[in-house]
Design a protein around this motif. Structure first.
Motif, PDB file in Angstrom:
ATOM      1  N   LEU A  25      -5.094  24.791  34.196  1.00 16.79           N
ATOM      2  CA  LEU A  25      -4.218  23.772  34.768  1.00 16.79           C
ATOM      3  C   LEU A  25      -2.879  23.663  34.050  1.00 16.79           C
ATOM      4  CD1 LEU A  25      -3.552  21.401  36.608  1.00 16.79           C
ATOM      5  CD2 LEU A  25      -4.963  19.947  35.159  1.00 16.79           C
ATOM      6  N   PRO A  26      -2.830  23.529  32.719  1.00 14.86           N
ATOM      7  CA  PRO A  26      -1.515  23.398  32.067  1.00 14.86           C
ATOM      8  C   PRO A  26      -0.641  24.635  32.229  1.00 14.86           C
ATOM      9  CG  PRO A  26      -3.298  22.733  30.592  1.00 14.86           C
ATOM     10  CD  PRO A  26      -3.924  23.428  31.750  1.00 14.86           C
ATOM     11  N   ARG A  27      -1.253  25.788  32.423  1.00 13.12           N
ATOM     12  CA  ARG A  27      -0.452  27.005  32.564  1.00 13.12           C
ATOM     13  C   ARG A  27       0.177  27.108  33.951  1.00 13.12           C
ATOM     14  NH1 ARG A  27      -3.706  27.106  28.549  1.00 13.12           N
ATOM     15  NH2 ARG A  27      -3.369  28.490  26.781  1.00 13.12           N
ATOM     16  N   ILE A  28      -0.509  26.588  34.958  1.00 17.22           N
ATOM     17  CA  ILE A  28       0.108  26.509  36.285  1.00 17.22           C
ATOM     18  C   ILE A  28       1.286  25.545  36.252  1.00 17.22           C
ATOM     19  CG2 ILE A  28      -0.268  25.923  38.703  1.00 17.22           C
ATOM     20  CD1 ILE A  28      -1.783  28.390  37.913  1.00 17.22           C
ATOM     21  N   VAL A  29       1.080  24.384  35.626  1.00 20.15           N
ATOM     22  CA  VAL A  29       2.157  23.393  35.520  1.00 20.15           C
ATOM     23  C   VAL A  29       3.309  23.955  34.692  1.00 20.15           C
ATOM     24  CG1 VAL A  29       2.734  21.075  34.716  1.00 20.15           C
ATOM     25  CG2 VAL A  29       0.522  21.504  35.783  1.00 20.15           C
ATOM     26  N   TYR A  30       2.978  24.687  33.630  1.00 22.56           N
ATOM     27  CA  TYR A  30       4.016  25.319  32.797  1.00 22.56           C
ATOM     28  C   TYR A  30       4.864  26.290  33.609  1.00 22.56           C
ATOM     29  CZ  TYR A  30       5.828  28.965  29.683  1.00 22.56           C
ATOM     30  OH  TYR A  30       6.628  29.898  29.076  1.00 22.56           O
ATOM     31  N   ALA A  31       4.221  27.101  34.445  1.00 25.06           N
ATOM     32  CA  ALA A  31       4.962  28.059  35.264  1.00 25.06           C
ATOM     33  C   ALA A  31       5.883  27.341  36.242  1.00 25.06           C
ATOM     34  CB  ALA A  31       3.983  28.964  36.021  1.00 25.06           C
ATOM     35  N   ALA A  63       7.367  22.384  30.418  1.00 20.37           N
ATOM     36  CA  ALA A  63       7.667  23.772  30.063  1.00 20.37           C
ATOM     37  C   ALA A  63       7.756  23.972  28.555  1.00 20.37           C
ATOM     38  CB  ALA A  63       8.978  24.214  30.722  1.00 20.37           C
ATOM     39  N   ARG A  64       7.592  22.909  27.793  1.00 23.82           N
ATOM     40  CA  ARG A  64       7.680  23.027  26.337  1.00 23.82           C
ATOM     41  C   ARG A  64       6.418  23.691  25.786  1.00 23.82           C
ATOM     42  NH1 ARG A  64      10.023  16.975  24.810  1.00 23.82           N
ATOM     43  NH2 ARG A  64      11.995  17.153  25.977  1.00 23.82           N
ATOM     44  N   VAL A  65       6.636  24.610  24.858  1.00 23.39           N
ATOM     45  CA  VAL A  65       5.543  25.344  24.229  1.00 23.39           C
ATOM     46  C   VAL A  65       5.536  25.012  22.742  1.00 23.39           C
ATOM     47  CG1 VAL A  65       4.640  27.637  23.682  1.00 23.39           C
ATOM     48  CG2 VAL A  65       5.656  27.193  25.916  1.00 23.39           C
ATOM     49  N   HIS A  66       4.363  24.710  22.207  1.00 23.62           N
ATOM     50  CA  HIS A  66       4.260  24.369  20.791  1.00 23.62           C
ATOM     51  C   HIS A  66       4.628  25.586  19.947  1.00 23.62           C
ATOM     52  CE1 HIS A  66       2.483  23.082  16.946  1.00 23.62           C
ATOM     53  NE2 HIS A  66       2.578  21.849  17.425  1.00 23.62           N
ATOM     54  N   PRO A  67       5.495  25.433  18.939  1.00 17.56           N
ATOM     55  CA  PRO A  67       5.963  26.607  18.187  1.00 17.56           C
ATOM     56  C   PRO A  67       4.873  27.299  17.378  1.00 17.56           C
ATOM     57  CG  PRO A  67       6.733  24.551  17.181  1.00 17.56           C
ATOM     58  CD  PRO A  67       6.133  24.184  18.496  1.00 17.56           C
ATOM     59  N   ARG A  68       3.826  26.579  16.980  1.00 15.83           N
ATOM     60  CA  ARG A  68       2.793  27.201  16.162  1.00 15.83           C
ATOM     61  C   ARG A  68       1.650  27.757  17.009  1.00 15.83           C
ATOM     62  NH1 ARG A  68      -1.920  25.692  13.709  1.00 15.83           N
ATOM     63  NH2 ARG A  68      -1.727  23.559  14.500  1.00 15.83           N
ATOM     64  N   THR A  69       1.092  26.929  17.891  1.00 16.32           N
ATOM     65  CA  THR A  69      -0.039  27.383  18.704  1.00 16.32           C
ATOM     66  C   THR A  69       0.404  28.191  19.916  1.00 16.32           C
ATOM     67  OG1 THR A  69      -0.020  25.309  19.964  1.00 16.32           O
ATOM     68  CG2 THR A  69      -1.404  25.403  17.991  1.00 16.32           C
ATOM     69  N   GLN A  70       1.679  28.062  20.319  1.00 12.26           N
ATOM     70  CA  GLN A  70       2.242  28.793  21.454  1.00 12.26           C
ATOM     71  C   GLN A  70       1.457  28.544  22.745  1.00 12.26           C
ATOM     72  OE1 GLN A  70       2.538  32.743  19.223  1.00 12.26           O
ATOM     73  NE2 GLN A  70       4.492  32.736  20.306  1.00 12.26           N
TER      74      GLN A  70
END
Length: 662
Positions: A367-373, A385-392
């Motif tokens: 689900l979060p990856r669909i929303v991210y796209a 669309a924000r991605v965590h810098p450590r966990t990516q």
């Protein structure tokens, strides 16, 4: 024309904005996400998404009420039908190694507004699916403790009698989702490790059931004395197939994870094939041993496997199965020394808890990856669309939608909404299959997103892989372009050759979908709703079938894109066309209330799109004047392989006439 009415030109521009395509950046492997998933990781993600509680409940229900022992044929036919859709996802996942799944596939081939609506429906599908699995999980867990959690909640809060709300707030289900969301937010490797653990336990439990089941098998349970192998006949097998088809929903998580795969062009098709094969084998073999252990007509649909082991005198087997699941799920109390049948069924239902863990992780992972796209393309709120810098990982989407999913599980009556999952999934399958046909006959990106210009006279700008074919066509001019009539058929179908490339294909695809809808209505509803005589029903069936076949022949008469080194579906356009017809037939079998809820959700989505998405779309920004963006050009090398280099924006490089408008 009256003041305030739009002109034809403005309407045409508006329609072009709705149907603009996202460029196919298939050669680029750069991503802000971490590419850490292997073929094994993707395979187990797919298995976890497909092999859930349905294995322990659906098999008994279909066997007793629909197909009898022939339930294994129902699962086999459903697996083949699911394979048609899975192949479409496999080609797109290998060709476009980006997150987004059906949303992205629709965006690069069908248009922006269609892509948004597909993504909007997939979003709700994952929300309701995850919440429903969490409530089922909490129900199994609560049953172990004799429903003490439910009784305590009802005594403190009371029983609700409000439409669309649950009878009581399920705090346990909400807590399960919040904990799972916290694990998923730790990164793709942590999610993959958890899924490995739960999937391994689930597969070991399934293997134990199959082996012991065949040891306890009684072939006479398939004999004529017990009703025979197929007591409900062919119609029963097909009715079971329609129900069993939904057991294989879940392989799209592999395509949604392709941007985090180490080698997506090879891993995605292989993982989809392996996971579907493992899931089909599990469903077929478990169905076989279930109906061989006890007569099909005496099965308990609510707890078929547990009841079958109990009736054969192997209660200890149920506790072993439960203990194996507990190792991957929760710590349960020791089995009582002398369990009664109810207590045994409560504990032996735990295998599905481990399986449901994998389904829950699959929903929270996708689900979060669909929303991210969608957010990365500007069609949804940019914060996602924000991605965590450590966990990516898209941590904002994981936490926000994890909390929203927990609220749904806490408050809503999900039983009325579960059927909504089917229509969203089937619609996504239909659009992906149609997108395969469009992309196979597509020459290049449409001119809806014109570029600023080329850097010099020797370089030519390309936005997609379809454009790359022009390089080969320049060297081998005799090869027909995709979308044109095949040279060998021009003497016989000259009237189709007079059309511009792609025109006949577009019309044929539209007629194919329309005839599939008509054919599906005839097959599903028959002549009863139309009050037709038998000859009228037969004529309508023949007419829709002939039009469907003719549109297939017209599509097959046109040149497709040249073969590439990535996975491609065989027998295009036949394979995706059959998938379209099957999905439409299954959608038509849903209730009118499901269609009504679906229409309301679509209207809400259109409000979001026209209120936010259409103005913030990245494709809209490309069309805006003065936009600073990096474009890419492809330079032909001596080996006919493309070299991709960046091009400066129009404000920094002179335009080159016609090339700038390609």
């Amino acid at each position: 024309m009256a003041w305030g009415l739009p002109t034809a030109a403005s309407l045409a521009r508006f329609c072009q904005r709705l149907n603009r395509l996202k460029p196919l950046e298939e050669s680029s492997m750069e991503t802000s996400l971490r590419r850490c998933l292997s073929t094994l990781d993707l395979t187990l993600l797919g298995v976890g998404g497909m092999v859930g509680s349905g294995l322990y409940v659906l098999t008994g229900t279909v066997a007793k009420d629909m197909a009898g022992p022939a339930v294994l044929l129902s699962f086999g036919v459903a697996a083949v039908a699911s394979l048609l859709a899975a192949l479409c996802y496999a080609e797109f996942g290998a060709r476009v190694p980006r997150t987004g799944s059906a949303y992205l596939f629709t965006y690069v081939s069908m248009g922006e507004v269609w892509a948004f609506l597909i993504g909007w429906n997939v979003l709700l599908e994952y929300l309701i699916g995850g919440a429903a699995v969490a409530r089922a999980w909490s129900g199994y867990l609560d049953a172990i403790f004799s429903h003490r959690v439910r009784n305590l909640t009802e005594s403190q809060v009371g029983v609700w009698q409000v439409p669309f709300l649950a009878q009581y707030p399920d705090f346990l289900a909400a807590g399960i989702l919040l904990v799972a969301s916290a694990f998923v937010s730790c990164g793709a490797r942590v999610s993959s490790w958890l899924n490995h653990t739960f999937s391994a336990i689930s597969l070991v439990v399934i293997l134990f059931i199959i082996i012991l089941g065949f040891i306890l098998a009684r072939p006479r349970n398939w004999s004529a004395e017990e009703g025979g192998f197929a007591p409900f006949g062919f119609s029963g097998i097909m009715a079971g197939t329609a129900t069993c088809f939904y057991a294989f929903v879940g392989f799209d998580v592999i395509a949604a994870s392709s941007e985090e795969a180490q080698n997506p062009r090879r891993a995605v098709p292989m993982a989809i094939a392996l996971s579907l094969g493992l899931a089909a084998s599990a469903y077929i073999l478990v169905s076989a041993v279930l109906t061989l252990m006890v007569p099909w007509h005496s099965l308990d649909p609510d707890s078929a496997l547990a009841d079958a082991f109990y009736r054969r005198g192997y209660s200890w087997a149920g506790f072993i199965v439960a203990a194996g699941s507990i190792c991957g799920a929760i710590h349960a109390p020791a089995p009582p020394a002398a369990p009664d049948r109810l207590t045994y069924r409560a504990h032996s239902s735990l295998p599905s808890a481990a399986a449901m863990n994998t389904v829950l992780l699959s929903n929270l992972f996708s689900l979060p990856r669909i929303v991210y796209a969608m957010a990365a393309d500007g069609l949804f709120f940019q914060v996602f669309a924000r991605v965590h810098p450590r966990t990516q990982v898209p941590v904002v989407g994981i936490l926000v939608f994890g909390v929203l999913m927990a609220l749904l599980a806490l408050l809503l009556d999900l039983e009325a909404l579960v059927q909504f999952l089917s229509i969203g999934t089937l619609l996504a399958y239909t659009f992906v299959a149609a997108s395969i046909i469009v992309l196979r006959f597509q020459k290049s990106s449409p001119p809806s997103s014109p570029g600023p210009g080329s850097p010099d006279l020797t370089a030519k700008k390309y936005d997609s892989f379809s454009d790359h074919i022009q390089l080969v066509s320049a060297v081998q001019a005799s090869i027909p372009e995709p979308g044109q009539l095949r040279p060998s058929l021009r003497p016989y179908l000259g009237f189709l050759g007079e059309l511009s490339p792609g025109t006949a294909v577009a019309w044929a695809l539209g007629i194919l979908v329309a005839s599939a809808i008509l054919l599906g209505c005839v097959l599903v509803f028959g002549d009863s709703p139309l009050y037709l005589p038998q000859w009228g029903y037969t004529l309508l069936l023949l007419l829709s079938g002939v039009v469907f076949l003719l549109s297939l022949l017209v599509l097959g008469a046109h040149q497709q894109q040249h073969p590439r080194d990535t996975f491609q579906i065989p027998l295009v356009p036949l394979t995706p066309a059959l998938s379209i017809l099957l999905n439409i037939c299954l959608m038509l079998k849903l209730s009118y209330l499901t269609w009504l809820r679906f229409a309301i959700w679509l209207l809400i989505g259109l409000v979001v799109y026209f209120g936010y998405g259409i103005r913030h779309s990245k494709e809209n920004q490309r069309e805006s004047p003065g936009l600073t963006a990096t474009r890419y050009v492809v330079f032909p090398s001596s080996s006919l392989e493309e070299t991709v280099q960046p091009v400066q924006p129009a404000s920094q490089a002179p335009a080159q006439g016609a090339d700038s408008m390609e």
